[in-house]
Design an enzyme around this catalytic site. Sequence first.
Site, PDB file in Angstrom:
ATOM      1  N   VAL A   1      35.347  38.694  33.814  1.00  0.00           N
ATOM      2  CA  VAL A   1      34.640  37.100  33.803  1.00  0.00           C
ATOM      3  C   VAL A   1      34.850  37.074  32.554  1.00  0.00           C
ATOM      4  O   VAL A   1      35.814  35.973  31.720  1.00  0.00           O
ATOM      5  CB  VAL A   1      33.387  37.395  34.009  1.00  0.00           C
ATOM      6  CG1 VAL A   1      33.278  35.813  33.688  1.00  0.00           C
ATOM      7  CG2 VAL A   1      33.069  37.215  35.779  1.00  0.00           C
TER       8      VAL A   1
ATOM      9  N   THR B   1      25.928  42.683  35.056  1.00  0.00           N
ATOM     10  CA  THR B   1      24.502  42.962  35.356  1.00  0.00           C
ATOM     11  C   THR B   1      24.448  43.251  36.520  1.00  0.00           C
ATOM     12  O   THR B   1      23.938  42.505  37.311  1.00  0.00           O
ATOM     13  CB  THR B   1      24.116  41.102  35.312  1.00  0.00           C
ATOM     14  OG1 THR B   1      24.617  40.102  36.390  1.00  0.00           O
ATOM     15  CG2 THR B   1      23.860  40.581  34.040  1.00  0.00           C
TER      16      THR B   1
ATOM     17  N   PHE C   1      32.137  30.987  38.930  1.00  0.00           N
ATOM     18  CA  PHE C   1      32.828  31.391  40.042  1.00  0.00           C
ATOM     19  C   PHE C   1      34.395  32.180  40.646  1.00  0.00           C
ATOM     20  O   PHE C   1      34.226  32.046  41.867  1.00  0.00           O
ATOM     21  CB  PHE C   1      32.393  29.855  40.801  1.00  0.00           C
ATOM     22  CG  PHE C   1      31.199  29.506  40.333  1.00  0.00           C
ATOM     23  CD1 PHE C   1      30.067  29.624  41.852  1.00  0.00           C
ATOM     24  CD2 PHE C   1      30.817  28.021  39.616  1.00  0.00           C
ATOM     25  CE1 PHE C   1      28.618  28.905  41.546  1.00  0.00           C
ATOM     26  CE2 PHE C   1      29.361  27.701  39.610  1.00  0.00           C
ATOM     27  CZ  PHE C   1      28.465  27.744  40.233  1.00  0.00           C
TER      28      PHE C   1
ATOM     29  N   ARG D   1      37.243  33.850  41.581  1.00  0.00           N
ATOM     30  CA  ARG D   1      37.285  35.178  42.541  1.00  0.00           C
ATOM     31  C   ARG D   1      38.017  36.707  42.262  1.00  0.00           C
ATOM     32  O   ARG D   1      39.182  35.834  41.694  1.00  0.00           O
ATOM     33  CB  ARG D   1      37.720  34.936  44.036  1.00  0.00           C
ATOM     34  CG  ARG D   1      36.872  33.722  44.887  1.00  0.00           C
ATOM     35  CD  ARG D   1      38.076  33.515  45.520  1.00  0.00           C
ATOM     36  NE  ARG D   1      38.768  32.242  45.105  1.00  0.00           N
ATOM     37  CZ  ARG D   1      39.833  31.666  46.125  1.00  0.00           C
ATOM     38  NH1 ARG D   1      39.175  31.995  46.941  1.00  0.00           N
ATOM     39  NH2 ARG D   1      40.463  30.955  45.896  1.00  0.00           N
ATOM     40  N   GLU D   2      37.721  37.529  42.133  1.00  0.00           N
ATOM     41  CA  GLU D   2      38.649  38.690  41.283  1.00  0.00           C
ATOM     42  C   GLU D   2      40.348  37.940  42.365  1.00  0.00           C
ATOM     43  O   GLU D   2      39.849  37.868  43.434  1.00  0.00           O
ATOM     44  CB  GLU D   2      37.874  39.788  41.418  1.00  0.00           C
ATOM     45  CG  GLU D   2      37.471  40.746  40.372  1.00  0.00           C
ATOM     46  CD  GLU D   2      36.909  42.040  40.346  1.00  0.00           C
ATOM     47  OE1 GLU D   2      37.271  42.316  41.294  1.00  0.00           O
ATOM     48  OE2 GLU D   2      35.580  41.803  39.967  1.00  0.00           O
TER      49      GLU D   2
ATOM     50  N   LYS E   1      24.093  29.478  41.207  1.00  0.00           N
ATOM     51  CA  LYS E   1      25.539  30.972  41.333  1.00  0.00           C
ATOM     52  C   LYS E   1      24.633  31.520  42.455  1.00  0.00           C
ATOM     53  O   LYS E   1      25.152  32.175  43.662  1.00  0.00           O
ATOM     54  CB  LYS E   1      25.291  31.471  40.128  1.00  0.00           C
ATOM     55  CG  LYS E   1      26.145  33.101  40.304  1.00  0.00           C
ATOM     56  CD  LYS E   1      27.372  32.621  39.966  1.00  0.00           C
ATOM     57  CE  LYS E   1      28.387  33.750  40.477  1.00  0.00           C
ATOM     58  NZ  LYS E   1      29.678  33.676  40.876  1.00  0.00           N
TER      59      LYS E   1
ATOM     60  N   GLY F   1      31.354  43.119  50.407  1.00  0.00           N
ATOM     61  CA  GLY F   1      31.137  44.669  48.701  1.00  0.00           C
ATOM     62  C   GLY F   1      31.584  43.294  48.040  1.00  0.00           C
ATOM     63  O   GLY F   1      31.246  42.802  47.551  1.00  0.00           O
TER      64      GLY F   1
ATOM     65  N   CYS G   1      29.778  41.188  43.139  1.00  0.00           N
ATOM     66  CA  CYS G   1      28.840  40.423  42.820  1.00  0.00           C
ATOM     67  C   CYS G   1      28.122  40.238  44.827  1.00  0.00           C
ATOM     68  O   CYS G   1      26.474  40.514  44.462  1.00  0.00           O
ATOM     69  CB  CYS G   1      30.027  38.853  43.136  1.00  0.00           C
ATOM     70  SG  CYS G   1      30.024  39.228  41.573  1.00  0.00           S
TER      71      CYS G   1
ATOM     72  N   ARG H   1      33.712  48.596  42.912  1.00  0.00           N
ATOM     73  CA  ARG H   1      32.325  48.109  43.050  1.00  0.00           C
ATOM     74  C   ARG H   1      32.185  48.170  44.389  1.00  0.00           C
ATOM     75  O   ARG H   1      32.454  47.159  44.580  1.00  0.00           O
ATOM     76  CB  ARG H   1      31.637  47.439  42.174  1.00  0.00           C
ATOM     77  CG  ARG H   1      32.172  48.258  40.405  1.00  0.00           C
ATOM     78  CD  ARG H   1      31.510  47.264  39.627  1.00  0.00           C
ATOM     79  NE  ARG H   1      32.497  46.034  39.420  1.00  0.00           N
ATOM     80  CZ  ARG H   1      32.219  45.001  38.332  1.00  0.00           C
ATOM     81  NH1 ARG H   1      31.085  44.958  37.414  1.00  0.00           N
ATOM     82  NH2 ARG H   1      33.277  44.472  38.441  1.00  0.00           N
TER      83      ARG H   1
HETATM   84  N1  LIG Z   1      33.616  40.248  38.887  1.00  0.00           N
HETATM   85  C1  LIG Z   1      33.261  38.743  39.081  1.00  0.00           C
HETATM   86  O1  LIG Z   1      33.833  38.398  40.302  1.00  0.00           O
HETATM   87  C2  LIG Z   1      32.623  38.060  38.881  1.00  0.00           C
HETATM   88  C3  LIG Z   1      32.213  36.620  39.568  1.00  0.00           C
HETATM   89  C4  LIG Z   1      31.813  35.621  39.037  1.00  0.00           C
HETATM   90  C5  LIG Z   1      30.482  36.423  37.932  1.00  0.00           C
HETATM   91  N2  LIG Z   1      30.585  37.454  37.772  1.00  0.00           N
HETATM   92  C6  LIG Z   1      29.170  37.720  36.364  1.00  0.00           C
HETATM   93  O2  LIG Z   1      30.166  37.877  35.565  1.00  0.00           O
HETATM   94  C7  LIG Z   1      29.272  39.069  35.093  1.00  0.00           C
HETATM   95  C8  LIG Z   1      30.181  40.547  34.379  1.00  0.00           C
HETATM   96  O3  LIG Z   1      31.043  40.578  34.898  1.00  0.00           O
HETATM   97  P1  LIG Z   1      32.174  41.380  35.516  1.00  0.00           P
HETATM   98  O4  LIG Z   1      32.887  42.363  36.619  1.00  0.00           O
HETATM   99  O5  LIG Z   1      33.058  40.900  34.740  1.00  0.00           O
HETATM  100  O6  LIG Z   1      31.617  42.608  34.380  1.00  0.00           O
HETATM  101  P2  LIG Z   1      32.768  44.200  33.840  1.00  0.00           P
HETATM  102  O7  LIG Z   1      31.827  44.981  34.291  1.00  0.00           O
HETATM  103  O8  LIG Z   1      33.578  44.071  34.078  1.00  0.00           O
HETATM  104  O9  LIG Z   1      33.181  44.076  32.843  1.00  0.00           O
HETATM  105  C9  LIG Z   1      31.501  43.656  31.250  1.00  0.00           C
HETATM  106  C10 LIG Z   1      32.109  43.610  29.796  1.00  0.00           C
HETATM  107  O10 LIG Z   1      30.241  44.125  29.231  1.00  0.00           O
HETATM  108  C11 LIG Z   1      31.167  45.266  27.643  1.00  0.00           C
HETATM  109  N3  LIG Z   1      29.645  45.071  27.505  1.00  0.00           N
HETATM  110  C12 LIG Z   1      28.458  45.789  28.128  1.00  0.00           C
HETATM  111  N4  LIG Z   1      28.048  45.142  26.950  1.00  0.00           N
HETATM  112  C13 LIG Z   1      27.761  44.484  25.918  1.00  0.00           C
HETATM  113  C14 LIG Z   1      27.333  44.269  24.421  1.00  0.00           C
HETATM  114  N5  LIG Z   1      26.484  44.349  24.479  1.00  0.00           N
HETATM  115  N6  LIG Z   1      28.577  43.497  23.843  1.00  0.00           N
HETATM  116  C15 LIG Z   1      30.206  43.525  24.251  1.00  0.00           C
HETATM  117  N7  LIG Z   1      30.577  43.890  25.004  1.00  0.00           N
HETATM  118  C16 LIG Z   1      29.679  44.048  26.348  1.00  0.00           C
HETATM  119  C17 LIG Z   1      31.133  45.798  28.711  1.00  0.00           C
HETATM  120  O11 LIG Z   1      31.758  47.067  28.247  1.00  0.00           O
HETATM  121  C18 LIG Z   1      32.136  45.495  29.901  1.00  0.00           C
HETATM  122  O12 LIG Z   1      33.540  45.575  29.292  1.00  0.00           O
HETATM  123  C19 LIG Z   1      28.415  39.618  35.747  1.00  0.00           C
HETATM  124  O13 LIG Z   1      27.124  38.962  35.536  1.00  0.00           O
HETATM  125  C20 LIG Z   1      28.572  39.429  37.179  1.00  0.00           C
HETATM  126  O14 LIG Z   1      27.833  39.419  38.367  1.00  0.00           O
HETATM  127  C21 LIG Z   1      31.862  38.332  37.692  1.00  0.00           C
END
Ligand SMILES: NC(=O)c1ccc[n+]([C@@H]2O[C@H](COP(=O)([O-])OP(=O)(O)OC[C@H]3O[C@@H](n4cnc5c(N)ncnc54)[C@H](O)[C@@H]3O)[C@@H](O)[C@H]2O)c1
Length: 432
Positions: free
Chosen positions: A11, A85, A151, A153-154, A206, A259, A262, A330
């Site tokens: 994200v 999260t 919102f 989507r990967e 969300k 899966g 999220c 994941r």
């Molecule tokens: N992946 C998705 O498709 C998606 C879509 C919508 C919302 N989200 C939400 O967005 C959030 C992030 O998801 P993601 O998939 O990008 O996670 P991710 O694990 O890919 O990325 C998180 C990043 O944050 C970094 N990080 C953690 N603590 C930190 C800090 N204190 N300072 C700096 N960097 C730090 C980590 O090293 C990691 O690179 C989650 O809450 C998720 O639910 C994800």
Amino acid sequence: MRVTMIGAGYVGLVSGACFADFGHQVTCIDKDAGRVAALNRGEIPIFEPGLADLVEANVRQGRLEFAAETARVRDADAVFIAVGTPSRRGDGHADLSFVYDAVREIAPLLSRTTVVVTKSTVPVGTGDEIEHILREKRPDADVQVVSNPEFLREGAAIRDFKHPDRIVVGTDDERARAVLAEIYRPLYLNELPIIFVTRRTAELIKYAANAFLATKITFINEIADLCERVGADVQEVARGMGLDNRIGGKFLHAGPGFGGSCFPKDATALLKTAQDHGVALRIVETVSSVNEQRKRAMARKVVTALDGSVRGKTVAVLGLTFKPNTDDMRDSPAIAVIRALQDAGATVHATDPEGIEQARLVLEDVTYFNDPYEAIAGADAIAIVTEWNAYRALDLARVRTLLTAPVFVDLRNIYTPDEVTGAGLAYYGVGR
Ligand SMILES: NC(=O)c1ccc[n+]([C@@H]2O[C@H](COP(=O)([O-])OP(=O)(O)OC[C@H]3O[C@@H](n4cnc5c(N)ncnc54)[C@H](O)[C@@H]3O)[C@@H](O)[C@H]2O)c1
């Protein structure tokens, strides 16, 4: 605007690159120094179509940079938090430690009028807690905390970010609204709905959206089970339902269960929030448990197709990631399917265009192949678990000659039964 993104994952990196592409000055900060070093070498740590070009162009034009030091938040107009999260081990609540750690790290560095924006998916009330931390650590500052859930989507993340169905901004503060409106202005100008709501409402939108989409998937999966019993075709049922505008055709694809990073964790976190407030969300509860059981049940489909036993047999699994066009493993259904097959005594060959590296970290005793035909060679059955385009047009005659037994399990319904049986293979789909 000067934007700082805390977290350069799926994200944070996509949002940061897109904001830079809108013309803002963006710094993405990640505490993973290796990730930042890779980004600074021009390497993209995740697989997301179009992301490498977008990052490269914006770095070259001087609008996007990466840093491992939080010190860079100092002059930002807005600091977005996009850290993970995940589910907290043991109880399923959202683990907010990354969010709160990030807030504590940035607190001493914020300018006195910064807007702090949570893009991470966080339970209702998290914004209140962030505000509390910031007030305690920075009584001198007038920092506003805004919820702006993401919102995307990967696999289609850039398109989704640049052409979202809506933008949700949760704040009561006029100045914060103006900052967010300015940041999203390139989209706003196209009359895209930008919804201003309270922070708690934004946080809940969300989770409610994700839980609803998960419900749609689970609903059609259960209808698929009934289709198998009564001799109906779930693909046609879904089409017949989906053409009704009130229902819509999206997220009505029967398969091995949802899966990804999220839906599973967000459904569980929503249930925990509801429990904490004495509210029963029975539909979401059922969706979660039906989905968990379904993933292993898909392995039983393979076992049944192989005459009730996979002991000593080899199954070629095509597709490991939770969906195509990502390397994200994941909570992928493939994990549960493969483990259940192994528990039943099967040897597993697996292939995936992008997910093998991540899969190696979670699965044991699997033999990986880059080429699907090499994975299939000598196997007793093939099981398509992720609908990558690369698996949509397999040379079925070749598959038939490579398989020891003619068993073709299509957990994504990407083939018609006729074309598969026409090649001399036995076809097992979902709900047809
Ligand atoms: N992946 C998705 O498709 C998606 C879509 C919508 C919302 N989200 C939400 O967005 C959030 C992030 O998801 P993601 O998939 O990008 O996670 P991710 O694990 O890919 O990325 C998180 C990043 O944050 C970094 N990080 C953690 N603590 C930190 C800090 N204190 N300072 C700096 N960097 C730090 C980590 O090293 C990691 O690179 C989650 O809450 C998720 O639910 C994800």
